[in-house]
Write a protein that holds these residues in place. Structure first.
Motif, PDB file in Angstrom:
ATOM      1  N   ALA A   1      30.438  33.778  36.674  1.00  9.64           N
ATOM      2  CA  ALA A   1      31.539  34.139  35.779  1.00  9.64           C
ATOM      3  C   ALA A   1      32.074  32.891  35.100  1.00  9.64           C
TER       4      ALA A   1
ATOM      5  N   PRO B   1      31.876  36.961  41.713  1.00  5.08           N
ATOM      6  CA  PRO B   1      31.236  37.787  40.674  1.00  5.08           C
ATOM      7  C   PRO B   1      30.020  38.563  41.175  1.00  5.08           C
TER       8      PRO B   1
ATOM      9  N   VAL C   1      36.144  40.753  39.155  1.00  8.79           N
ATOM     10  CA  VAL C   1      35.999  39.910  37.966  1.00  8.79           C
ATOM     11  C   VAL C   1      36.549  38.514  38.215  1.00  8.79           C
TER      12      VAL C   1
ATOM     13  N   GLY D   1      32.094  38.059  33.538  1.00  8.59           N
ATOM     14  CA  GLY D   1      31.203  37.840  34.668  1.00  8.59           C
ATOM     15  C   GLY D   1      30.012  38.771  34.657  1.00  8.59           C
TER      16      GLY D   1
END
Length: 418
Positions: free
Chosen positions: A178, A65, A61, A164
């Motif tokens: 993200a 991403p 995350v 994301g």
């Protein structure tokens, strides 16, 4: 009496300058003071290596991403890392007026690590979404225990909330994007000339991965992360400055391979370049920085054993002369003081000494901890001591201030696999 009064006035003004202009992020991590998954549950045991095949959802995350597509089903991870920086400062008295040697009084920092991923293939969409919360950068240092330091000490913390999406373009290629919404708090410690303020920032991250079987390569780019702290520093009797502080843009490349030992040995390496010299405020203190990390993970039954090594060059700008962030002076009830070269170098030493080069990490994971769908990850890390002199003075190394730093961290997380 006249000389004594002059020295006292100079010391008071310098204390204002040190406490008012610079946030004490000085001893945070190997990427300047940005973290980049070095404190994440599994990646933390592999020196932060995570751009090609992250081993925990938080690292996906907050890293590349595009790697989100590697996580199937629903995963939820909750944990924390405890980080302890150590720094010893020695000053010859030529800047502050009093020689001193003092250890930073900073306590342990608790860094949250929370992430969740949801595979969308059940809806016919070859993608995975991810959400997370962690500290993305910042830390603190303080030397108020010795009057000779003139009260040097402050704190700067940035928390990031990420959302994301990773999209599987083909069986080999994934793309991702993200967004980071950050909350930054800056406390400069001297209420007479500055205040504790906060700001919200926004950053974008774009990434890609290509999986050729045993080998996966990944790359990502992060934009700058800007915060403006309104009316933070008093610059004259009637005016205040609002420093604009940018976390630098970053570009990274990673590679991972699991072709050895029947697929049970994962080897990975990352390289990240940080554009400190192009970021507002920090360009007056740091130069660009390149960081390397490598890690290994051995899987044996339910156990995963991890080790990592990282190297980052020293980003200190040795040619700095001041001012910092466009602020050429600060003001107090005893008058203005310019941010000249000597004061700027002292600020670098007391609150910008991110001079770590080498870090070594270990960790382990256990699948089915407590219950079958719950995994445990634990990591430990050590950044080896480095020291350097700042400015020109009477210390044995030729500087007026010497900083010696090292740090350690340990953390854990539980991950539910649904």
């Amino acid at each position: 009496m006249k000389n004594s009064t002059h020295k006292s006035r100079h010391a008071s003004l310098l204390a204002v300058a040190i406490g008012s202009i610079f946030s004490a992020n000085s001893i945070a991590g190997p990427h300047g003071y940005d973290l980049h998954n070095t404190l994440s549950p599994a990646s933390g045991g592999m020196a932060g290596t995570s751009l090609a095949r992250p081993q925990d959802v938080t690292s996906s995350v907050f890293g590349n991403p595009a790697t989100l597509t590697q996580f199937k089903g629903t995963k939820f991870s909750f944990g924390a890392t405890f980080y302890m920086p150590e720094v010893e400062l020695t000053h010859d008295g030529s800047i502050t007026g009093t020689a001193f040697s003092e250890d930073s009084g900073t306590d342990i920092f608790a860094v949250p690590n929370t992430g969740i991923t949801q595979d969308l293939r059940g809806l016919g969409i070859p993608a995975t979404i991810g959400l997370g919360l962690t500290a993305v950068s910042g830390i603190g240092a303080e030397f108020r225990g010795d009057p000779g330091s003139l009260g040097a000490g402050a704190e700067f913390i940035i928390l990031g909330v990420n959302a994301g999406l990773g999209y599987e373009v083909s069986n080999n290629l994934s793309l991702g994007a993200a967004a980071t919404i950050s909350f930054a708090e800056l406390d400069l410690g001297l209420s007479s000339t500055s205040a504790a303020t906060h700001d919200i920032g926004l950053r974008a991250t774009f990434g890609a991965t290509y999986d050729s079987g045993p080998t996966t390569v990944g790359a990502y780019y992060q934009t700058e992360l800007k915060h403006t702290f309104d009316n933070q520093v008093q610059t004259s009797a009637t005016s205040y400055a609002s420093p604009e502080i940018e976390q630098p843009a970053n570009i990274g490349f990673g590679i991972a391979n699991d072709s050895l030992m029947g697929g049970n040995l994962l080897l990975a390496a990352d390289i990240t370049h940080k554009f400190w010299d192009d970021s507002k405020f920090w360009q007056d203190v740091y130069d660009d920085q390149t960081v390397f990390s490598m890690g290994a993970q051995l899987t044996s039954g339910n156990w995963k054993y991890r080790i990592g090594y990282g190297y980052g060059d020293d980003p200190t700008d040795t040619g700095t002369t001041g001012p910092i962030g466009g602020i050429s002076q600060v003001f107090s009830n005893v008058g203005p003081i310019p941010l000249n070269q000597g004061v700027t170098q002292y600020i670098q030493a007391t609150q910008a000494e991110v001079i770590y080069k080498h870090r070594l990490t270990v960790g382990f994971g256990y699948q089915g901890f407590i219950a079958p769908p719950i995994d445990l990850d634990v990591q430990f890390g050590w950044q080896f001591a480095e020291d350097r002199d700042y400015g020109t003075g009477n210390l044995s190394g030729g500087g007026h201030t010497n900083a010696e730093t090292h740090s350690w961290h340990t953390g854990f997380a539980l991950t539910w696999n649904l």
